[in-house]
Design a protein around this motif. Sequence first.
Motif, PDB file in Angstrom:
ATOM      1  N   MET A 145      -2.609  18.192  -4.348  1.00  0.00           N
ATOM      2  CA  MET A 145      -2.558  16.918  -5.030  1.00  0.00           C
ATOM      3  C   MET A 145      -2.127  15.830  -4.056  1.00  0.00           C
ATOM      4  N   THR A 146      -2.866  14.750  -4.025  1.00  0.00           N
ATOM      5  CA  THR A 146      -2.562  13.630  -3.144  1.00  0.00           C
ATOM      6  C   THR A 146      -1.584  12.679  -3.814  1.00  0.00           C
ATOM      7  N   LEU A 147      -0.557  12.293  -3.092  1.00  0.00           N
ATOM      8  CA  LEU A 147       0.399  11.313  -3.588  1.00  0.00           C
ATOM      9  C   LEU A 147      -0.297   9.964  -3.714  1.00  0.00           C
ATOM     10  N   ARG A 148      -0.029   9.267  -4.818  1.00  0.00           N
ATOM     11  CA  ARG A 148      -0.622   7.949  -5.068  1.00  0.00           C
ATOM     12  C   ARG A 148       0.506   6.929  -5.152  1.00  0.00           C
ATOM     13  N   VAL A 149       0.462   5.892  -4.306  1.00  0.00           N
ATOM     14  CA  VAL A 149       1.516   4.887  -4.237  1.00  0.00           C
ATOM     15  C   VAL A 149       0.927   3.507  -4.413  1.00  0.00           C
ATOM     16  N   THR A 150       1.498   2.750  -5.343  1.00  0.00           N
ATOM     17  CA  THR A 150       1.142   1.339  -5.494  1.00  0.00           C
ATOM     18  C   THR A 150       2.168   0.507  -4.746  1.00  0.00           C
ATOM     19  N   GLN A 151       1.680  -0.357  -3.875  1.00  0.00           N
ATOM     20  CA  GLN A 151       2.512  -1.309  -3.137  1.00  0.00           C
ATOM     21  C   GLN A 151       2.221  -2.696  -3.714  1.00  0.00           C
ATOM     22  N   VAL A 152       3.266  -3.481  -4.000  1.00  0.00           N
ATOM     23  CA  VAL A 152       3.092  -4.806  -4.597  1.00  0.00           C
ATOM     24  C   VAL A 152       3.706  -5.866  -3.695  1.00  0.00           C
ATOM     25  N   MET A 153       2.893  -6.849  -3.294  1.00  0.00           N
ATOM     26  CA  MET A 153       3.348  -8.008  -2.510  1.00  0.00           C
ATOM     27  C   MET A 153       2.683  -9.240  -3.110  1.00  0.00           C
ATOM     28  N   LEU A 154       3.468 -10.131  -3.694  1.00  0.00           N
ATOM     29  CA  LEU A 154       2.894 -11.303  -4.357  1.00  0.00           C
ATOM     30  C   LEU A 154       3.155 -12.592  -3.601  1.00  0.00           C
ATOM     31  N   SER A 155       3.301 -12.502  -2.311  1.00  0.00           N
ATOM     32  CA  SER A 155       3.440 -13.659  -1.441  1.00  0.00           C
ATOM     33  C   SER A 155       2.093 -13.959  -0.794  1.00  0.00           C
ATOM     34  N   SER A 156       1.857 -15.204  -0.465  1.00  0.00           N
ATOM     35  CA  SER A 156       0.607 -15.565   0.215  1.00  0.00           C
ATOM     36  C   SER A 156       0.785 -15.666   1.724  1.00  0.00           C
ATOM     37  N   GLY A 157       1.999 -15.945   2.154  1.00  0.00           N
ATOM     38  CA  GLY A 157       2.270 -16.166   3.572  1.00  0.00           C
ATOM     39  C   GLY A 157       2.259 -14.873   4.367  1.00  0.00           C
ATOM     40  N   PHE A 158       2.785 -14.951   5.589  1.00  0.00           N
ATOM     41  CA  PHE A 158       2.856 -13.750   6.412  1.00  0.00           C
ATOM     42  C   PHE A 158       4.069 -13.827   7.323  1.00  0.00           C
ATOM     43  N   GLY A 159       5.193 -13.322   6.812  1.00  0.00           N
ATOM     44  CA  GLY A 159       6.430 -13.230   7.574  1.00  0.00           C
ATOM     45  C   GLY A 159       6.822 -11.777   7.722  1.00  0.00           C
ATOM     46  N   GLY A 160       8.110 -11.519   7.851  1.00  0.00           N
ATOM     47  CA  GLY A 160       8.602 -10.169   8.066  1.00  0.00           C
ATOM     48  C   GLY A 160       8.349  -9.221   6.905  1.00  0.00           C
ATOM     49  N   ALA A 161       8.597  -9.678   5.673  1.00  0.00           N
ATOM     50  CA  ALA A 161       8.381  -8.815   4.501  1.00  0.00           C
ATOM     51  C   ALA A 161       6.902  -8.483   4.340  1.00  0.00           C
ATOM     52  N   GLU A 162       6.058  -9.458   4.596  1.00  0.00           N
ATOM     53  CA  GLU A 162       4.616  -9.242   4.484  1.00  0.00           C
ATOM     54  C   GLU A 162       4.118  -8.293   5.578  1.00  0.00           C
ATOM     55  N   ARG A 163       4.692  -8.400   6.762  1.00  0.00           N
ATOM     56  CA  ARG A 163       4.346  -7.484   7.858  1.00  0.00           C
ATOM     57  C   ARG A 163       4.740  -6.051   7.477  1.00  0.00           C
ATOM     58  N   LEU A 164       5.931  -5.899   6.889  1.00  0.00           N
ATOM     59  CA  LEU A 164       6.383  -4.588   6.446  1.00  0.00           C
ATOM     60  C   LEU A 164       5.438  -4.018   5.390  1.00  0.00           C
ATOM     61  N   PHE A 165       5.018  -4.836   4.447  1.00  0.00           N
ATOM     62  CA  PHE A 165       4.082  -4.413   3.408  1.00  0.00           C
ATOM     63  C   PHE A 165       2.792  -3.870   4.015  1.00  0.00           C
ATOM     64  N   VAL A 166       2.207  -4.607   4.939  1.00  0.00           N
ATOM     65  CA  VAL A 166       0.962  -4.187   5.595  1.00  0.00           C
ATOM     66  C   VAL A 166       1.191  -2.904   6.386  1.00  0.00           C
TER      67      VAL A 166
ATOM     68  N   GLY B 160      -2.208  10.310   4.696  1.00  0.00           N
ATOM     69  CA  GLY B 160      -2.865  11.035   3.625  1.00  0.00           C
ATOM     70  C   GLY B 160      -2.529  10.589   2.217  1.00  0.00           C
ATOM     71  N   VAL B 161      -1.766   9.524   2.079  1.00  0.00           N
ATOM     72  CA  VAL B 161      -1.395   8.992   0.765  1.00  0.00           C
ATOM     73  C   VAL B 161      -2.485   8.036   0.291  1.00  0.00           C
ATOM     74  N   SER B 162      -2.835   8.094  -0.993  1.00  0.00           N
ATOM     75  CA  SER B 162      -3.744   7.100  -1.577  1.00  0.00           C
ATOM     76  C   SER B 162      -2.912   5.889  -1.954  1.00  0.00           C
ATOM     77  N   VAL B 163      -3.311   4.725  -1.466  1.00  0.00           N
ATOM     78  CA  VAL B 163      -2.520   3.508  -1.629  1.00  0.00           C
ATOM     79  C   VAL B 163      -3.292   2.465  -2.426  1.00  0.00           C
TER      80      VAL B 163
END
Length: 106
Positions: A1-22, A32-35
Motif C-alpha cells: 500500500m502506498t502512503l498518500r499525503v496531502t500537502q496544503v500551501m495557500l500562499s502565492s509568494g515564494f519564501g522559506g515556507a513555500e520552498r519547504l512545501f515544494v 514513493g509517496v503519492s502526494v
Amino acid sequence: MTLRVTQVMLSSGFGGAERLFVDLCLSLAESGVSVQAICQPDFQGRDQLAGHAAIAVSALRVAGNWDLLAMRKMKGQIRSFQPDVIHSHLARGALYAGRSAQPLAI
C-alpha cells in the motif's frame, strides 16, 4: 500500500515556507509517496510540482481566511484523493486543512 499525503500551501509568494512545501512534496514523491499538493492557482512554486508523475496538483483560489466556498472545494479535493495524512503549511493552510479534514476523519 502506498502512503498518500496531502500537502496544503495557500500562499502565492515564494519564501522559506513555500520552498519547504515544494521540497517536501518533491522529496516525498521521490521516496514513493503519492502526494496531493493543494495550492493557489498563482503559487510561484507550482511549475516545479506540476510535471511530476507522483504529485497531483490541486488548484484552490482562496479569498481570505473565511472563504466557505474554498473550504468546501478543499474538502472535495481531499475526499477525492483520500490521503492518509494531511500536512498544512502556514496559518491559512492550517485553518483550511483542519476545517476540511475534520468531517472526513483525517
